[in-house]
Each structure stands twice: as C-alpha cells, then as structure tokens.
Write a protein that holds these residues in place. Sequence first.
Motif, PDB file in Angstrom:
ATOM      1  N   MET A  39      -5.784  -6.240  -7.881  1.00  0.00           N
ATOM      2  CA  MET A  39      -5.778  -4.771  -7.783  1.00  0.00           C
ATOM      3  C   MET A  39      -4.577  -4.170  -7.170  1.00  0.00           C
ATOM      4  SD  MET A  39      -9.746  -4.743  -6.286  1.00  0.00           S
ATOM      5  CE  MET A  39     -11.180  -5.045  -7.002  1.00  0.00           C
ATOM      6  N   VAL A  40      -4.496  -2.883  -7.331  1.00  0.00           N
ATOM      7  CA  VAL A  40      -3.475  -2.230  -6.533  1.00  0.00           C
ATOM      8  C   VAL A  40      -3.935  -1.009  -5.916  1.00  0.00           C
ATOM      9  CG1 VAL A  40      -1.303  -3.162  -7.742  1.00  0.00           C
ATOM     10  CG2 VAL A  40      -2.502  -1.106  -8.419  1.00  0.00           C
ATOM     11  N   MET A  41      -3.205  -0.576  -4.847  1.00  0.00           N
ATOM     12  CA  MET A  41      -4.105   0.699  -3.969  1.00  0.00           C
ATOM     13  C   MET A  41      -3.191   1.874  -4.311  1.00  0.00           C
ATOM     14  SD  MET A  41      -5.060  -0.721  -0.140  1.00  0.00           S
ATOM     15  CE  MET A  41      -3.782  -2.272   0.039  1.00  0.00           C
ATOM     16  N   GLY A  42      -3.710   3.131  -4.596  1.00  0.00           N
ATOM     17  CA  GLY A  42      -3.208   4.161  -4.823  1.00  0.00           C
ATOM     18  C   GLY A  42      -3.487   4.498  -6.333  1.00  0.00           C
ATOM     19  N   THR A  43      -3.045   5.330  -6.948  1.00  0.00           N
ATOM     20  CA  THR A  43      -3.459   6.189  -8.091  1.00  0.00           C
ATOM     21  C   THR A  43      -2.503   5.297  -9.281  1.00  0.00           C
ATOM     22  OG1 THR A  43      -2.026   7.831  -8.358  1.00  0.00           O
ATOM     23  CG2 THR A  43      -4.293   8.158  -7.195  1.00  0.00           C
ATOM     24  N   ARG A  44      -2.894   5.714 -10.785  1.00  0.00           N
ATOM     25  CA  ARG A  44      -2.080   5.245 -11.754  1.00  0.00           C
ATOM     26  C   ARG A  44      -0.662   5.902 -11.765  1.00  0.00           C
ATOM     27  NH1 ARG A  44      -4.093   3.607 -16.590  1.00  0.00           N
ATOM     28  NH2 ARG A  44      -5.600   2.235 -15.503  1.00  0.00           N
ATOM     29  N   ALA A  45      -1.016   7.369 -11.760  1.00  0.00           N
ATOM     30  CA  ALA A  45       0.313   8.047 -11.679  1.00  0.00           C
ATOM     31  C   ALA A  45       1.304   7.728 -10.586  1.00  0.00           C
ATOM     32  CB  ALA A  45      -0.114   9.574 -11.322  1.00  0.00           C
ATOM     33  N   HIS A  46       0.653   7.178  -9.395  1.00  0.00           N
ATOM     34  CA  HIS A  46       1.664   6.429  -8.366  1.00  0.00           C
ATOM     35  C   HIS A  46       2.231   5.236  -8.826  1.00  0.00           C
ATOM     36  CE1 HIS A  46       2.216   5.751  -3.913  1.00  0.00           C
ATOM     37  NE2 HIS A  46       2.500   4.387  -4.404  1.00  0.00           N
ATOM     38  N   GLN A  47       1.726   4.350  -9.502  1.00  0.00           N
ATOM     39  CA  GLN A  47       2.575   3.456 -10.076  1.00  0.00           C
ATOM     40  C   GLN A  47       3.642   3.864 -11.143  1.00  0.00           C
ATOM     41  OE1 GLN A  47       2.337  -0.116  -9.694  1.00  0.00           O
ATOM     42  NE2 GLN A  47       1.060   0.382  -7.784  1.00  0.00           N
ATOM     43  N   LEU A  48       3.217   4.860 -12.056  1.00  0.00           N
ATOM     44  CA  LEU A  48       4.096   5.300 -12.983  1.00  0.00           C
ATOM     45  C   LEU A  48       5.261   5.989 -12.380  1.00  0.00           C
ATOM     46  CD1 LEU A  48       1.991   7.427 -15.311  1.00  0.00           C
ATOM     47  CD2 LEU A  48       2.365   4.822 -15.547  1.00  0.00           C
ATOM     48  N   ALA A  49       5.330   6.618 -11.283  1.00  0.00           N
ATOM     49  CA  ALA A  49       6.360   7.273 -10.533  1.00  0.00           C
ATOM     50  C   ALA A  49       7.280   6.223  -9.851  1.00  0.00           C
ATOM     51  CB  ALA A  49       5.697   8.166  -9.503  1.00  0.00           C
ATOM     52  N   ASN A  75       0.845  -1.214  -0.175  1.00  0.00           N
ATOM     53  CA  ASN A  75       0.145  -0.198  -0.100  1.00  0.00           C
ATOM     54  C   ASN A  75       0.905   1.253  -0.214  1.00  0.00           C
ATOM     55  OD1 ASN A  75       0.542   0.804   2.939  1.00  0.00           O
ATOM     56  ND2 ASN A  75      -0.461  -1.256   3.166  1.00  0.00           N
ATOM     57  N   PRO A  76       0.280   2.595  -0.336  1.00  0.00           N
ATOM     58  CA  PRO A  76       1.200   3.556  -0.241  1.00  0.00           C
ATOM     59  C   PRO A  76       2.003   3.986   1.004  1.00  0.00           C
ATOM     60  CG  PRO A  76      -0.978   3.951  -1.313  1.00  0.00           C
ATOM     61  CD  PRO A  76      -0.955   2.652  -0.684  1.00  0.00           C
ATOM     62  N   ASP A  77       1.650   3.459   1.930  1.00  0.00           N
ATOM     63  CA  ASP A  77       2.350   3.861   3.276  1.00  0.00           C
ATOM     64  C   ASP A  77       3.772   3.108   3.253  1.00  0.00           C
ATOM     65  OD1 ASP A  77       0.639   5.535   4.533  1.00  0.00           O
ATOM     66  OD2 ASP A  77      -0.537   3.656   5.622  1.00  0.00           O
ATOM     67  N   ASN A  78       3.448   1.699   2.677  1.00  0.00           N
ATOM     68  CA  ASN A  78       4.634   1.027   2.603  1.00  0.00           C
ATOM     69  C   ASN A  78       5.679   1.370   1.505  1.00  0.00           C
ATOM     70  OD1 ASN A  78       6.400  -1.437   2.456  1.00  0.00           O
ATOM     71  ND2 ASN A  78       5.466  -1.913   0.623  1.00  0.00           N
ATOM     72  N   HIS A  79       4.892   1.927   0.391  1.00  0.00           N
ATOM     73  CA  HIS A  79       5.587   2.496  -0.951  1.00  0.00           C
ATOM     74  C   HIS A  79       6.457   3.682  -0.460  1.00  0.00           C
ATOM     75  CE1 HIS A  79       1.853   0.926  -3.385  1.00  0.00           C
ATOM     76  NE2 HIS A  79       2.612  -0.109  -2.988  1.00  0.00           N
ATOM     77  N   THR A  80       6.199   4.383   0.253  1.00  0.00           N
ATOM     78  CA  THR A  80       6.995   5.657   0.472  1.00  0.00           C
ATOM     79  C   THR A  80       7.820   5.291   1.690  1.00  0.00           C
ATOM     80  OG1 THR A  80       5.050   6.332   2.148  1.00  0.00           O
ATOM     81  CG2 THR A  80       4.982   7.371  -0.115  1.00  0.00           C
ATOM     82  N   MET A  81       7.850   4.442   2.262  1.00  0.00           N
ATOM     83  CA  MET A  81       8.978   3.642   3.367  1.00  0.00           C
ATOM     84  C   MET A  81      10.267   3.307   2.598  1.00  0.00           C
ATOM     85  SD  MET A  81       9.862   3.683   6.414  1.00  0.00           S
ATOM     86  CE  MET A  81       8.058   3.669   7.576  1.00  0.00           C
TER      87      MET A  81
END
Length: 670
Positions: free
Chosen positions: A527-537, A487-493
């Motif tokens: 599925m993936v949590m967060g936005t499409r632009a999040h996955q691109l970045a 999830n995005p919390d994990n992604h930003t860590m």
Amino acid sequence: MLKTPPTIALQFIACLLLFTLLSPLAKSQGINGKLLSPDNKIEINFQTAQLDKKSAATPLFYTVSFKGKPLFKPSLLSLDIKGAQPLGSDVRITNSKIMPVDNTYQLVVGKASKVRDQYNLLQLELQENSAPGRKLVIEARAYNDAVAFRYIAPEQETLQPGYELMNENTEFHFSNDATTYAQVLPHYRSMYESEYLKLSVSAFSNQGGVKSSVLIGLPMLAEVPGAGWVAIAESELQGYSSMYLTNPSGGWSGHTMLSRLSPALDSSGIAVKGKGSIRSAWRIIMIGDDPGRIIESNAVMNLTSPSAVANTDWIKPGKASWDWWSGSLGADGKPAFTTANMKYYVDFAAKSGLEYMLVDAGWSEFRDITKMTGKVDIPELVKYAAAKNVKVWIWLYAPTVMKQMEEAFALYEKWGVAGVKIDFVERDDQQGIEFYYTTAKTAAAHHLMVDFHGSTKPFGLERTYPNVMNYEAVLGMEQSKGGTRDNPDNHTMLPFTRMLTGPMDFTPGGFDNVKKEQFFARSDSPMVMGTRAHQLAMYVVYQAQFGMVSDYPAAYEGQPDFEFIKKVPASWDEIKVLQGVPGEYISIARRKGNDWYIGSITNWNARTLNISLSFLSAGNYTAEIYSDAADAAINPKHTAISKQQVSNRTVLQAKLVTGGGYAVRITKNK
C-alpha cells in the motif's frame, strides 16, 4: 648634513599617514579576496586576520552576504595534513585575480537541457607566514544563485613524495541560529536513507557541554532568519572524499557547522591520500530568497567537468516497468521470479509505451555476476524485449561489481543489456568515490547506463558521465513494504533537500492508495499513503531520468489516470518552482519541448493552491488535469480527470485533500 626639501617631507608624511590608515586593510588582506556575483547581490569575501588575541596567527576565513545581509560570519578554512600544522591556519594573501565567465552548455540528462554558466571567478594565492612557507590557492566562483570554492595546494616540496589529508576544516558559521532541514546519518557507511529533520543549527550542538558527534549528510537546506535561504552541497569529487557536517561547539549558542571528510575504511583516520598537488571538491553554498530558487539552481552541474563521453546518442532517459517493488507479482497475482513472468513485465512496458524493464535481484549469483542462477534467462529476455522495442536493465551487487566490473560489463554489452542498477555501494570515502567514477567510465565504454542504489547523494557525476541516470540515496517508496516512513510528510520534504543535488530514484507509481489509518506494511502488493493524484504528481515533482513505474501491471489495468504516467517524460528542458514550503507542499512546472507538466503535492494537511500559468508563452493551450476527486479524502484512489482551455493569464485552483496531489499536462493548441 643634507636637509630634506619641505615638499618632499610633506609628501613623505602624507604617504606615511596613508600607509598608516591602510595598514589594517593590508593586514587583513580582505580587499584582495572580495568576489561579487554577476548581479552584485551575492558577496563572498576571503580574508586573513588575527582573530584570536592570544595568538599572532592570521588564519584564512570567509564571509558571505546576500543583498547586503550577512548569511555567514567569519568561517575558518584550512587543510589538516598529517605531520604538519593545518594549511591555512597562519597565512597571508600574496596575489589575487578576478575574471568574468559566461558560457552555455547542453546536458544529456538533468533538470534542464540547456544551462547558462555565468559567474565571476577568483584565484586567491596565499602563503604561510612561517617555515616551511607552504603555498595555498583558493579558487572561488560567484553565481547569481550560489557561491563555491575549493582548496588547491600546488605541487611543492612539502607535499612530496606524497601527502595524507586527515581532514578539511571548512566552517559554515551562520550569522544567526538558522533553521536547518538536515539528514542525520548514523556513520560514514550509510545509504543516505534517513528523514530530513527541521531543527535549528544550535540543536545539533546542545549536548550538555559535550561536543556533538552527530553526522549530517549533504545537501543541507537552511533558512537564515531575515537574510535568505541557503543549501550546502559539494561537487566534482574525483580523487577526493565525500563531505559531511557536524556542529563542534558543544554549547547551546553554537551556530557553526564544520566539515568532516569520510575516512578510509582501514581505521587510519586518513581521508585522502595522493601525490603532487591537493585539489579538493567544490564547496557550494546555493542561495535564494526562497527555497524554490535553490531547487532550480544548476550549481552542482556547473561545477562539474563536461561530458567525457564523446557519443551520447545511445543514452536515452525513460521509464521502466519493475518487478521487485510489488513482490514480482504475475498476471495471476502470485509472485514468480521467472523468465516467463519477466516477459509479462516486458509486455506491459511495450503496451504502455515504456522504454525499459528492470529485472531486480536474484537473476545472478551474488559472488559472481557473470553467472545466472537459472531463475531468469537475461539474454533470452533481452531478445524478447527487443522485438517489442523495450530494453532491459539488470540489478547488480556493488561489492561484486568492484571485483568483476570489466568482465561483467563486457558480457552485458554482448547480451544487449541497456543498463545496470548497482546496489549496496554504502561508501563515499576516497576509494568509494573512485568506484563511482570507474564504474561510470567503464559502463560508458560498454554502452551501459547506470542507476546507483544504496549510494551516496549525487555530486555532478552525471554531467561528466551522462550514462549515469539516477541515484537512490533517498528514503523512498520501498519503505512502504516495511513501515510508515514513506508518507506525504516525507514526500514534501524531499524536493527541497535530497533533490537539490540531482536525480533520485524514489520509485513512485503505487496504485493501492490508502488513508493513514488504513495503511499497514506488507511486502507483496504494498500500500501507499496519500492519494492517487499525489502519486501521479511525483513524476513531475521528482527528477529521475530513469523512472520506475513501480506497481505490478495488473494494478494499472483499466485505470484511466494511468494515462498521465504513460505520457509524462523522464527528462526535461526547463524547470520552474511555482511555490512551496519544505515538508508542507510544493508545485513544480517542467517543460519538455512545447509541452508543460505541473505537479503539486501536499503533506497531511489539505490545502487549496492557486497556480499561475504566467510561465507559458503567448497562445492558447489545453490543460489535461488529474486532481483529487471530491471524495478522495475518504477514497484516495479516486481521481477527477478534466480538460480546460488555458493561457498565460490563467490561474488554476488546485484543491488538494489530505495527502493529496494535482497533476497537469499542458499542450499548445494547433
């Protein structure tokens, strides 16, 4: 009786007084072990002194400071060799040498292509105060962004005919109750796929008076209040065992982490066996004013042996289509692990300009990786892909690789396979570490690239063997198939923690983007949590020389934002961390040739980031921007695509929705 002349007597008294004044320094030996970084901002100081009034022993310890502020208080150093007292527990400094080093080297793969290796080097010689008088050498380096040291016990009679190292007693005694970002692991045979927890050092010792047995995997990031940021890591592990950390104090005031070496699997408790001299891995402390500077550090690579592969022309970073994550879905939307369906993924790779296609588990027998199951014909697929300028990687089961490596790798080279993804290694004891080196060396001899999965964290092996393209050792997007841990919390860590030591096969690219409350786990077409632009970045934020384009081909059809994934490189020339807070958000800029790419992601908190382009050289540029659409908080698949003329005076305003992202490609105008 002869009388001493008055002048000589005065000189004698003066010398005696001077000796008396200097004797505390001579006893502590601290003056001999001081080492400064080239910019004089970091200091590591090795000393021996009587620290316990109940004992006359003078143990070896070190301290570290940054810009005059203490990061680590006196931290003890010793080697626990079976059948003897710890080497370093009662020693004296006998000699020291300091010299500056400054050179530059090229990396085939890494966060930068050209690296400056500038440091001051210390060779500190010590000897035990009592019999048998064993010798010990501490080799240390001070960089502008790190300090590092390792133990060397020279070949000597007491280490013959061999030695058994039970442990390494390396302390990291924080000057204050630092805030750590630590990965707690269940045991020594994990796959480093746990969350990173934000906890004070003392939290790991607060066990009601019982000494903690919690294992922390490296790297570990920490903020020392009022002093700076540090990260503990290791490098150059050949012949050694991997290091973990624990807090042994058993009390609420304990601010010390202690090393623990991964023991052999035979339950002997022995960590390292050897003959002759002992040479430990490098113990690294990366240091910075903010955690972004630590992400930029090349300390792990600097402390690793140069490339052992003479000709690296065949080693090519790139992105790959991949069947496993989606459930091997075919053009009809149904799963099929067949040669025909793998050709569908090859066709997609060719159409999208991807260099590779990865065939995952199921093509070979688990216990004989030279035999195919009949589901996918690898030689046929390799030939089909070659006609479309695509190369094929294959999945392997690590325990079988350990038994059939030479035979299997020779066969794969004959087939024309480009690389191997080796899964379920699940060990980093001395024999496990040797497996990584042997695999890399043998694979290089057969022109095979390597992606380690179910593995330990990176430790610099990819500089020595640049055919090692990637490691997993991360709580990655595969978790979306089974639960909510990805999830995005994990992604930003992850950029501030796991990514500090090297590339990670997170496997981004999920295009079924949903809100948190819409998400549910499923194995096929996850599925993936967060936005499409999040996955691109994430293709910019995360370092991965062998990068997955993880969803199935149909998921990308007709999606204009897929253009960013097609264009983004898999290897880089330069990195700049623009801003960020662990677990909250991050913006990273990476350069490939003349083009720059920016990736920004946020956790579940929406935020607006001002991104200065001052890192650009003079001139005019075009920025192709993929941002969260105005309604992306409601419809996470929606991406706004725009172009903007920019220069090094431009400040972009990135509006990120909850779980959002921002991806930019910047090209210089002709």
